[in-house]
Design an enzyme around this catalytic site. Structure first.
Site, PDB file in Angstrom:
ATOM      1  N   ARG A 268       0.876  -1.177   0.000  1.00 15.66           N
ATOM      2  CA  ARG A 268       0.000   0.000   0.000  1.00 15.66           C
ATOM      3  C   ARG A 268       0.914   1.228   0.000  1.00 15.66           C
ATOM      4  O   ARG A 268       1.579   1.501   0.995  1.00 15.66           O
ATOM      5  CB  ARG A 268      -0.880  -0.050   1.250  1.00 15.66           C
ATOM      6  CG  ARG A 268      -1.876   1.059   1.374  1.00 15.66           C
ATOM      7  CD  ARG A 268      -1.736   1.807   2.702  1.00 15.66           C
ATOM      8  NE  ARG A 268      -1.905   0.998   3.886  1.00 15.66           N
ATOM      9  CZ  ARG A 268      -1.335   1.315   5.055  1.00 15.66           C
ATOM     10  NH1 ARG A 268      -0.565   2.379   5.168  1.00 15.66           N
ATOM     11  NH2 ARG A 268      -1.522   0.553   6.108  1.00 15.66           N
ATOM     12  N   HIS A 272      -3.045   4.223   5.241  1.00 15.48           N
ATOM     13  CA  HIS A 272      -4.183   3.306   5.402  1.00 15.48           C
ATOM     14  C   HIS A 272      -5.468   4.016   4.988  1.00 15.48           C
ATOM     15  O   HIS A 272      -6.237   3.518   4.181  1.00 15.48           O
ATOM     16  CB  HIS A 272      -4.266   2.842   6.856  1.00 15.48           C
ATOM     17  CG  HIS A 272      -5.587   2.263   7.233  1.00 15.48           C
ATOM     18  ND1 HIS A 272      -6.060   1.081   6.712  1.00 15.48           N
ATOM     19  CD2 HIS A 272      -6.559   2.722   8.068  1.00 15.48           C
ATOM     20  CE1 HIS A 272      -7.259   0.832   7.223  1.00 15.48           C
ATOM     21  NE2 HIS A 272      -7.585   1.806   8.041  1.00 15.48           N
ATOM     22  N   TYR A 281       5.437   5.460  10.906  1.00 11.33           N
ATOM     23  CA  TYR A 281       5.728   4.053  11.192  1.00 11.33           C
ATOM     24  C   TYR A 281       6.502   3.325  10.086  1.00 11.33           C
ATOM     25  O   TYR A 281       6.828   2.160  10.241  1.00 11.33           O
ATOM     26  CB  TYR A 281       4.441   3.286  11.526  1.00 11.33           C
ATOM     27  CG  TYR A 281       3.325   3.359  10.497  1.00 11.33           C
ATOM     28  CD1 TYR A 281       3.320   2.508   9.390  1.00 11.33           C
ATOM     29  CD2 TYR A 281       2.266   4.251  10.639  1.00 11.33           C
ATOM     30  CE1 TYR A 281       2.306   2.558   8.457  1.00 11.33           C
ATOM     31  CE2 TYR A 281       1.243   4.306   9.715  1.00 11.33           C
ATOM     32  CZ  TYR A 281       1.253   3.455   8.628  1.00 11.33           C
ATOM     33  OH  TYR A 281       0.254   3.510   7.705  1.00 11.33           O
TER      34      TYR A 281
END
Lengths: 380, 352
Positions: A268, A272, A281
C-alpha cells in the site's frame, strides 16, 4: 487443466516478498512459469493493454478520491495505490455471475465488477453506507469490519453448492484480517463444506501501522493448506501473475475442488486512510523500493519491449482515466443529501411499530420547520 | 389441537416451515443426528437431508456469518445457538451484519435469519448456560426480538419469525422446554395473532404486571396468590420485546394506574428500564405510583445452587405489588436513600 496444489513455502518468513510466483519481473521482463503460464496463454498484447487500462483508471479514481478528501469533499478515503494489479488481476478471473465480497479498499475490484463513478465516493462522502445494489453487479457492499465478509462468501458459496450451480464466491481481505477469528472460521467452514469460494488475501505489508510481521511469522498462504485449502503466493504487483493464479483458483472452486486461497504480496503506497500518517511508522526507503515494483510501470515496460505500447494508446488511456476522474468528481460535488426523514428508511424490511412511532415524532418535529424552510426556499 | 411440550412444538414449527419453503434451512452445532442438545431439531435431518439441516463446526461467529452469506443467496437460515451464553462470539456478526445489512444496502439485501436461542436460567445449568442477553439485542436497530412463554406461541411465533423478511432473535426458555400445552399445528399464520402483539395473559384491575418468557408463569402464580389478598393483577405477556406492543401495555396501565415489570435479566439498562421509561413518558398522568422493577440482580449469573436467589420469584413480585399499591411491604427497603438519611454511603460511596 491441472495446477500444483501449492507453491507455498514452508520455512520462509512472512516478510520475504520475493518468494512469490511471478510472470513479469519488476523490470517488465516476461518470466516463464510452468504452472502459471497455461492460465494466461490467451493473454495477447490487446488483453494486456486492457489490464493496463483498468489499472490506470483505478489509479486515477484513487488519485481523485484522495484529492477530494483533501479538499474537504469526502470525509475519508482508503487509497489503493500500489495494489492495482492485485485488484484488477484477481477480479478479472471471476465471471459476472460469480459473487464477490470485497473489503473497503477494493476500488479496483469494484471497478472490474461494474461500479459507476458515484459508487466510489458517495459512501466516503457520508451520503449512504453503500451505493450500488449488490445484486446489480454481484458484489457485496464493501465491508468495514475486518474479515467479516470471508464468512459471508463461504455462506454464499455453500448456497451455490446447495443450488447445484457452478458459480464461485470470492472474499477479499488484507493481511491483518488473517489474524481475525472470522477469517480462520471461514476457512474451517469452507474446507468442511467444500465450498466453491476463493479467498484473496491482499498482503500489503501493513495493517494501519502494524507490519505483517505482527500478524504472521510464516507466509500467510502457508496457513491455508493447514485447513485443507490449496494456496498460492503470488506477486501482487504482477497483474499477469494475479490473473493466472486467480484463474487457477476460480477454476479449482468452480469444478468441484472446493476452496482456494491466494496471497497477493503487494504494497500500500499511501496511508491506510487519509486520516493516517504512514511517515510515523515506515521509512522512505521501503516506500521507494516498492515504487520500483510499480504494477503499471511493469506492464508498460513489457508492452514497450513488445512494441505494443504506443503514444496513441498512452493518450487514450490517459484521456479515459481523466474522464473517470472527472466523473468521480462530478458525482461527488453534485451529490444531493437525502431528506432527513429518510434516516428511518430500510432499518426493517417490514413495518416496526416502535420505529414507526419515532419516525412519526421526528416527522412532526421536522414539520415545525416547514414555514421557516419555505421562507428560505429550501427543505430540510 | 394436540398436547405438546414446547420443545416438540418448536420442532413441529421448524418442520412445517421447512416443508412449506425449500429456502428454509437450519444450521447449528449438534442439530443433525443428535437432534440438538435439547432435541428441538429431532428428526429434521432424516426428513430434509444434510443440505438443509447442517451440522456446523463449533464456531458461533462462523455459523452466523455463513448464515449471512446464505441469506445473500436467497436462503432463509434458522440458526440454533446452542446456549444463551454462547451467542457472544456471534455478537459481532449479529449486530454489525445481520442487523444492519438491510439498512446498509438501502433495502436491496434482506436478512431473513431466525436466531433461536435456548435461553435463561432455572434449570441448574453450568456457567454460561443461563444467561439473559435480550437487552443487547433489543438495543440493536434492525433486529426483532421475541420471547415465547407457551407451546402454542412457540410454534406459531417461530413460523412467523421464519416467514419475516427481517432478522428475528427468538428466545425459547429452557425451563419450559418440557412444559406441555395445547397446540394447533395447522393454525394459518394469517389467522394467528401477529408476532409483535402482546397478550393479556390474565385480566385484572389493580396492577399491570409486564413480563415475558418463562417469567410469565411466575407472574401468573403471583397474580393467583394476590387474589387471596383481594388484589387484582393484570398480567401481560409481551411476546415481542422489540417492538413492544405499547398499545396493549398503555391500555392496561390506563386501567390500573400501577405498573410492575419483571424479568430475570439484570436490571441496569434492561428491558424493564425501557418499559418503565416509555410507560412513564406516555401514561404519566394515569400513574398512581412509581413503577417498580423486579429483576435479576446486577451480578454475573450465580452458581446453580444460588440461582433461586437471583430469579425473581413470586414473593419478590408480590412485594413490588405491595409497593406500587402503597401497602406495607417488608421484603425490601427503600431503593434510594437521601443524603440526610445517613445511608448515602451505601449508594455509590455517597458520591451519587
Amino acid at each position: 487443466m491441472t495446477m500444483m496444489h501449492t507453491l507455498t513455502p514452508t520455512a520462509e518468513p512472512a516478510t520475504n516478498v520475493d518468494d512469490v510466483a511471478r510472470l513479469v519481473g519488476p523490470d517488465g521482463g516476461r518470466i516463464a512459469h510452468p504452472d502459471l503460464d497455461p492460465w494466461v496463454a490467451d493473454i495477447d498484447a490487446d488483453a494486456l493493454r486492457s489490464l493496463y487500462r483498468d489499472m490506470a483508471i483505478v489509479r486515477r479514481i484513487d488519485t481523485e478520491g484522495v484529492a477530494l478528501q483533501r479538499q474537504g469533499q469526502l470525509g475519508l478515503w482508503a487509497p489503493c495505490q500500489g495494489q492495482e494489479a492485485t485488484q484488477v488481476g484477481t477480479a478479472r478471473a471471476f465471471r459476472s455471475d460469480d459473487f464477490v465480497f470485497p473489503s473497503y479498499r477494493e476500488i479496483g475490484v469494484n471497478f472490474v465488477r461494474g461500479a459507476v463513478a458515484s459508487d466510489f465516493v458517495l459512501a466516503w462522502r457520508g451520503e449512504a453506507h453503500s451505493t450500488f445494489n449488490p445484486y446489480d453487479i454481484n458484489t457485496a457492499t464493501p465491508q468495514i469490519i475486518i474479515g467479516a465478509q470471508a464468512l459471508h462468501a463461504v455462506g454464499y458459496a455453500m448456497g451455490i453448492t446447495f443450488d447445484g450451480a457452478d458459480q464461485v464466491a470470492g472474499a477479499y481481505f488484507g493481511d491483518g484480517a488473517t489474524s481475525q477469528g472470522d477469517v480462520n472460521e471461514a476457512m474451517v467452514f469452507a474446507s468442511s463444506f467444500r465450498a466453491p469460494v476463493v479467498f484473496v488475501c491482499t498482503n500489503n505489508q501493513w495493517a494501519i501501522s502494524e507490519p505483517v510481521s505482527v500478524q504472521a511469522k510464516f507466509p500467510i498462504a502457508g496457513r491455508a493448506p493447514g485447513f485443507g485449502i490449496p494456496s498460492l503466493r503470488v506477486d501482487g504487483n504482477d497483474v499477469l501473475a494475479c490473473l493466472a493464479a486467480m484463474r487457477w483458483a476460480v477454476d479449482h472452486a468452480r469444478t468441484g475442488g472446493g476452496p482456494a486461497f491466494i496471497e497477493a504480496v503487494t504494497y500500500r503506497m499511501g496511508p491506510h486512510t487519509t486520516s493516517d500518517d504512514p511517515t510515523r511508522y515506515r521509512d522512505k526507503d521501503e516506500v521507494e523500493r516498492w515504487r520500483q515494483r510499480d504494477p503499471l510501470a511493469r506492464i508498460e515496460a513489457l508492452l514497450r519491449a513488445e512494441d505494443a505500447f504506443s503514444d496513441d494508446f498512452a493518450r487514450e488511456v490517459a484521456d479515459e482515466s481523466d474522464r473517470w476522474g472527472a466523473d468521480v468528481r462530478s458525482a461527488c460535488l453534485s451529490a444531493r443529501t437525502r431528506p432527513a426523514i429518510e434516516v428511518f428508511d430500510d432499518v426493517y424490511a417490514e413495518p416496526h411499530a416502535g420505529l414507526e412511532i419515532q419516525r412519526g415524532q421526528f416527522a412532526a418535529y421536522l414539520d415545525g420547520f416547514a414555514a421557516e424552510d419555505a421562507a428560505q426556499g429550501g427543505a430540510r | 389441537m394436540t398436547q405438546l411440550t414446547m420443545a416438540k412444538s418448536i420442532n413441529e414449527g421448524l418442520r412445517r416451515a421447512m416443508a412449506d419453503d425449500p429456502k428454509v434451512l437450519v444450521l447449528g452445532e449438534d442439530i443433525g443426528k443428535l437432534g440438538g442438545v435439547f432435541r428441538v431439531t429431532d428428526g429434521l435431518l432424516d426428513q430434509f437431508g444434510a443440505a438443509r439441516v447442517i451440522d456446523t463446526p463449533l464456531a458461533e461467529s462462523g455459523i452466523m456469518g455463513a448464515a449471512v452469506g446464505l441469506a445473500f443467496r436467497g436462503y432463509r437460515p434458522v440458526v440454533e445457538i446452542q446456549f444463551d451464553g454462547f451467542v457472544y462470539p456471534a455478537f459481532d456478526q449479529i449486530v454489525c451484519q445481520v442487523a444492519k445489512l438491510h439498512y446498509r444496502t438501502r433495502g436491496n439485501v434482506q436478512m431473513p435469519i431466525t436466531i433461536r436461542i435456548p435461553w435463561a436460567g432455572g434449570v441448574g445449568a453450568a456457567e454460561h448456560h443461563s444467561e439473559s442477553p435480550e437487552a443487547y439485542f433489543v438495543h440493536t436497530a434492525g433486529l426483532r426480538v421475541v420471547a415465547v412463554s407457551n407451546p402454542q406461541d412457540a410454534n406459531v411465533m417461530l413460523r412467523q419469525a421464519i416467514a419475516s423478511n427481517d432478522p428475528v432473535v427468538y428466545f425459547e426458555p429452557k425451563r419450559l422446554y418440557h412444559t406441555k400445552g395445547e397446540v394447533d399445528l395447522d393454525l394459518d399464520l394469517a389467522d394467528a395473532p401477529p408476532m409483535g402483539l402482546a397478550r393479556v395473559a390474565r385480566e385484572g384491575s389493580d396492577v399491570t404486571l409486564l413480563t415475558y418468557g418463562a417469567q410469565v408463569a411466575t407472574a401468573m402464580d403471583a397474580a393467583t396468590a394476590a387474589e387471596d389478598d383481594g388484589i387484582s393483577i393484570e398480567v401481560i405477556d409481551l411476546r415481542s420485546i422489540s417492538p413492544v406492543d405499547y398499545r396493549t401495555v398503555a391500555a392496561s396501565v390506563r386501567k390500573t394506574g400501577r405498573v410492575v415489570v419483571t424479568h430475570e435479566a439484570a436490571r441496569e439498562a434492561g428491558v424493564g428500564a425501557e418499559l418503565i421509561a416509555s410507560v412513564t413518558e406516555q401514561c404519566f398522568n394515569h400513574l398512581e405510583a412509581a413503577p417498580v422493577r423486579v429483576t435479576g440482580h446486577d451480578i454475573p449469573y450465580p452458581p446453580a445452587k444460588l440461582e433461586k436467589h437471583h430469579l425473581p420469584d413470586l414473593d419478590r413480585i408480590l412485594d413490588a405489588v405491595d409497593r406500587v399499591l402503597d401497602r406495607p411491604h417488608s421484603l425490601s427497603g427503600p431503593e434510594w436513600s437521601s443524603p440526610e438519611s445517613g445511608r448515602a454511603a451505601t449508594v455509590n460511596g455517597g458520591m451519587l
